[in-house]
Structure formats: C-alpha cells, structure tokens
Scaffold this motif. Sequence first.
Motif, mmCIF file in Angstrom:
data_model
loop_
_atom_site.group_PDB
_atom_site.id
_atom_site.type_symbol
_atom_site.label_atom_id
_atom_site.label_comp_id
_atom_site.label_asym_id
_atom_site.label_seq_id
_atom_site.Cartn_x
_atom_site.Cartn_y
_atom_site.Cartn_z
ATOM 1 N N ILE A 124 30.014 42.637 22.821
ATOM 2 C CA ILE A 124 30.071 44.149 21.696
ATOM 3 C C ILE A 124 31.224 44.228 21.981
ATOM 4 O O ILE A 124 32.160 43.923 22.507
ATOM 5 N N GLY A 125 32.199 44.617 21.049
ATOM 6 C CA GLY A 125 33.152 44.880 20.335
ATOM 7 C C GLY A 125 34.730 42.832 20.773
ATOM 8 O O GLY A 125 35.412 43.378 20.531
ATOM 9 N N GLY A 126 33.937 42.126 20.472
ATOM 10 C CA GLY A 126 34.394 40.790 20.292
ATOM 11 C C GLY A 126 35.140 40.269 19.012
ATOM 12 O O GLY A 126 36.235 39.162 19.756
ATOM 13 N N ALA A 127 35.842 41.073 17.742
ATOM 14 C CA ALA A 127 36.654 40.726 16.958
ATOM 15 C C ALA A 127 37.949 40.308 16.991
ATOM 16 O O ALA A 127 38.184 41.050 18.175
ATOM 17 N N PRO A 128 38.617 39.690 17.194
ATOM 18 C CA PRO A 128 38.261 38.435 15.966
ATOM 19 C C PRO A 128 37.414 37.521 16.476
ATOM 20 O O PRO A 128 37.718 36.316 16.061
ATOM 21 N N GLY A 129 36.741 36.944 17.675
ATOM 22 C CA GLY A 129 36.037 36.526 18.026
ATOM 23 C C GLY A 129 36.689 35.260 19.348
ATOM 24 O O GLY A 129 35.662 34.331 19.725
ATOM 25 N N PRO A 130 38.024 35.423 19.957
ATOM 26 C CA PRO A 130 38.161 33.891 20.474
ATOM 27 C C PRO A 130 37.487 33.678 22.189
ATOM 28 O O PRO A 130 37.251 32.691 22.220
ATOM 29 N N LEU A 131 37.355 34.392 22.241
ATOM 30 C CA LEU A 131 35.985 35.439 23.632
ATOM 31 C C LEU A 131 34.594 34.363 23.164
ATOM 32 O O LEU A 131 33.838 33.486 24.199
ATOM 33 N N ALA A 132 34.119 34.925 22.413
ATOM 34 C CA ALA A 132 33.114 34.490 21.711
ATOM 35 C C ALA A 132 32.309 32.604 21.299
ATOM 36 O O ALA A 132 31.814 32.656 21.417
ATOM 37 N N ARG A 133 33.887 32.255 20.793
ATOM 38 C CA ARG A 133 34.162 30.937 20.630
ATOM 39 C C ARG A 133 34.231 30.049 22.198
ATOM 40 O O ARG A 133 33.148 28.926 22.214
ATOM 41 N N SER B 7 34.579 47.577 13.419
ATOM 42 C CA SER B 7 35.144 47.221 12.251
ATOM 43 C C SER B 7 35.015 46.672 11.197
ATOM 44 O O SER B 7 34.502 45.209 11.611
ATOM 45 N N GLN B 8 34.524 46.613 9.868
ATOM 46 C CA GLN B 8 34.575 45.448 8.387
ATOM 47 C C GLN B 8 35.411 44.606 9.024
ATOM 48 O O GLN B 8 35.484 43.349 8.109
ATOM 49 N N ARG B 9 36.938 44.941 9.175
ATOM 50 C CA ARG B 9 37.846 43.870 9.302
ATOM 51 C C ARG B 9 37.803 43.437 10.317
ATOM 52 O O ARG B 9 38.167 41.368 10.091
ATOM 53 N N GLY B 10 37.566 43.524 11.812
ATOM 54 C CA GLY B 10 37.150 42.468 12.502
ATOM 55 C C GLY B 10 36.116 41.552 12.602
ATOM 56 O O GLY B 10 36.241 40.448 13.065
ATOM 57 N N VAL B 11 34.917 41.743 11.268
ATOM 58 C CA VAL B 11 34.079 41.611 11.424
ATOM 59 C C VAL B 11 34.254 39.984 10.413
ATOM 60 O O VAL B 11 34.284 39.275 10.843
ATOM 61 N N ALA B 12 35.052 40.470 8.926
ATOM 62 C CA ALA B 12 35.322 39.933 8.495
ATOM 63 C C ALA B 12 36.311 38.023 9.472
ATOM 64 O O ALA B 12 36.352 37.195 8.885
ATOM 65 N N ALA B 13 37.239 38.997 9.716
ATOM 66 C CA ALA B 13 38.170 38.042 10.324
ATOM 67 C C ALA B 13 37.543 37.197 12.294
ATOM 68 O O ALA B 13 37.398 35.718 12.029
ATOM 69 N N THR B 14 35.874 37.706 12.018
ATOM 70 C CA THR B 14 34.977 36.968 13.036
ATOM 71 C C THR B 14 34.574 36.230 12.182
ATOM 72 O O THR B 14 34.859 34.428 12.712
ATOM 73 N N ARG B 15 34.032 36.126 11.722
ATOM 74 C CA ARG B 15 33.652 35.506 10.512
ATOM 75 C C ARG B 15 34.664 34.230 9.946
ATOM 76 O O ARG B 15 34.404 33.160 9.919
ATOM 77 N N THR B 16 35.602 34.202 9.853
ATOM 78 C CA THR B 16 36.778 33.317 9.495
ATOM 79 C C THR B 16 36.527 32.067 10.616
ATOM 80 O O THR B 16 36.993 31.464 10.433
ATOM 81 N N LEU C 130 26.803 30.970 16.903
ATOM 82 C CA LEU C 130 27.796 31.852 16.970
ATOM 83 C C LEU C 130 27.390 32.993 15.433
ATOM 84 O O LEU C 130 26.981 32.516 14.757
ATOM 85 N N GLY C 131 27.215 34.044 15.884
ATOM 86 C CA GLY C 131 27.218 35.031 14.661
ATOM 87 C C GLY C 131 27.961 36.109 14.813
ATOM 88 O O GLY C 131 28.660 36.561 16.082
ATOM 89 N N VAL C 132 27.806 36.874 13.500
ATOM 90 C CA VAL C 132 28.461 38.541 14.034
ATOM 91 C C VAL C 132 28.011 39.141 12.951
ATOM 92 O O VAL C 132 27.093 38.978 12.476
ATOM 93 N N ARG C 133 27.569 40.549 13.211
ATOM 94 C CA ARG C 133 27.240 41.715 12.974
ATOM 95 C C ARG C 133 28.374 43.164 13.110
ATOM 96 O O ARG C 133 29.084 43.740 13.649
ATOM 97 N N HIS C 134 27.879 43.882 11.282
ATOM 98 C CA HIS C 134 28.919 45.013 11.958
ATOM 99 C C HIS C 134 27.907 46.555 12.098
ATOM 100 O O HIS C 134 27.424 46.495 11.217
#
Length: 137
Positions: free
Chosen positions: A26-35, A53-62, A73-77
Amino acid sequence: MSALSPRLAAVLEALPLAPGLRVLEIGGAPGPLARAMAARVSPGGFVLVVDRSQRGVAATRTACATEIAAGVLGVRHASAESFRLEPGEDPFDLVVANRVGALDGRHPDLEDATLAALRAATIPGAPLYVDGRLVAP
C-alpha cells in the motif's frame, strides 16, 4: 535495479518474504521496494502496488516495466481504504505499508476502513507490516 534507501532496505529485511508469496504494498509508488520484494517472492510470487496517486501509479508503471511485463508485479490506482480484490483475484499473503497516513496515525479516521479493506483482501491471519514493524498478524 537501483539501490534501496537505508530506510527501505531495513523494511525489506524485516519482511518474511519467500518464493510464491502474494504481497500487497500500500502506497508503494514509485516502486523501489516492490521491485526488491518481487525478486524475493519469485518464482511463483507476485507484488501488487496500490497507490492513491495517479502520478505515483504512472511512475510505478515506468520504473517497474520489466517486472510488470514478467508478471511478477502489478500496480493499481486506489486508496488504501477503498481497495478491493478484483473478481477472481486471489487474496494476498502479506501486506506492507510505508508512510501511509491511514495506518501510521496521521489519519486515524481512515484506519478502521483501511484495516477492513485489507482484511477482505488477504488470507486469514495475513501479517501487516507498517513502516517495517509487524502491527497485525
């Protein structure tokens, strides 16, 4: 993969990660821990980053494009309190939240709804780690 900050590295080491686990961050954008978690739950595991955050979701996708393409790995807003499993989606084994106001005391009015949403999205007794500490088994 870029190096984790000392704070996130400490969180990573505190988690009981193993291959095959499904992890909800939860709240993991932009994804370093998730990776980093995705690398530890592979093979067979999966990490879903949920961020309000939509911006955070987009940053995580990138930032996590390789892991997303590999299916680990997946990402959801969504907000923490409104998160729901999608139809047919398996529950998660473990929840991780760092600096999430609904769980760290900054927004106590959202805590009950958030905990209910997380319980509904996890297996019975799934551990919840907030800022690297186990707060609910």
